[in-house]
Enzyme design. Sequence first.
Site, PDB file in Angstrom:
ATOM      1  CE  LYS A 157      -4.010  -1.894   2.455  1.00 13.27           C
ATOM      2  NZ  LYS A 157      -4.877  -1.728   3.612  1.00 13.27           N
ATOM      3  CG  ASP A 170     -10.431  -1.965   5.367  1.00  8.72           C
ATOM      4  OD1 ASP A 170      -9.465  -2.528   5.930  1.00  8.72           O
ATOM      5  OD2 ASP A 170     -11.481  -2.579   5.081  1.00  8.72           O
ATOM      6  CG  PHE A 210      -0.463  -6.332  -3.202  1.00  9.50           C
ATOM      7  CD1 PHE A 210      -0.462  -5.131  -3.890  1.00  9.50           C
ATOM      8  CD2 PHE A 210      -1.350  -6.481  -2.139  1.00  9.50           C
ATOM      9  CE1 PHE A 210      -1.320  -4.099  -3.535  1.00  9.50           C
ATOM     10  CE2 PHE A 210      -2.214  -5.453  -1.772  1.00  9.50           C
ATOM     11  CZ  PHE A 210      -2.201  -4.257  -2.472  1.00  9.50           C
ATOM     12  CE  LYS A 243      -3.060  -2.646  -7.989  1.00  9.76           C
ATOM     13  NZ  LYS A 243      -2.558  -3.452  -6.881  1.00  9.76           N
ATOM     14  NE  ARG A 295      -4.029   0.689  -1.943  1.00  9.41           N
ATOM     15  CZ  ARG A 295      -4.231  -0.550  -2.397  1.00  9.41           C
ATOM     16  NH1 ARG A 295      -3.739  -0.943  -3.549  1.00  9.41           N
ATOM     17  NH2 ARG A 295      -4.909  -1.414  -1.663  1.00  9.41           N
TER      18      ARG A 295
END
Length: 199
Positions: free
Chosen positions: A12, A67, A151, A174, A180
């Site tokens: 992250k 989250d 991942f 991505k 994200r």
Amino acid sequence: MDILVATGNKNKIKELSQIMPEHRFLTPADLNIEYDYDETGTTYCENALGKALCLHKLVGKPVLAEDSGLSVPALNGDPGIYSARYGLKEGLKLNDAEKNAYLLKNMEAIKDRRAFFVCSMVLVMNEYRYFVVQETMEGEIALAPAGNNGFGYDPVLYIPASGKTVAQMCDDEKNALSHRGKAGRKMKLIIESLAKELD
Ligand code: IMP
């Protein structure tokens, strides 16, 4: 700007740093802060807010948290907020590859393969003041894992418009399309609007 993130997840932090290269993202471990949050929320948003508030209570400064997970409507939203712990309810302790295999097994008889990566991102300024962004990346559960980048569930989320799984994308691709990336770029505007208070 230095931004403290309530996470221990290096993937992250890596992606946040690529999405907002002008900021430096620090973890509690970087500051020698012992931080552990028991995820008790029933939604991504509750868990993101819970993580950020918990660390904010410890440091008394603004905190960013997120989250995220993979939600599959045909599995009633599973693995969803349990994405990191998928299988644990059934007594299975699985690594990422095993979680992907478990998901594919659970999808065997299912025709509706739509799935969403979800990222709920929260910036807590104080107990009473926070900003929430929640974004998605829509795709389909692949028939088999493919690709080595990224991942987690990246090898099993197939993006039809790209003709590949997320794990077959390079980092930039991505981040341009991901849950994200989208949430991070919106959060970047919020961070910029609060620059004086975050300095
Ligand atoms: P969290 O730390 O509770 O937010 O758990 C997030 C989990 O969701 C991760 O451990 C991954 O299994 C999954 N996940 C979240 N974002 C991604 C992603 O971008 N790609 C693949 N899996 C993800």
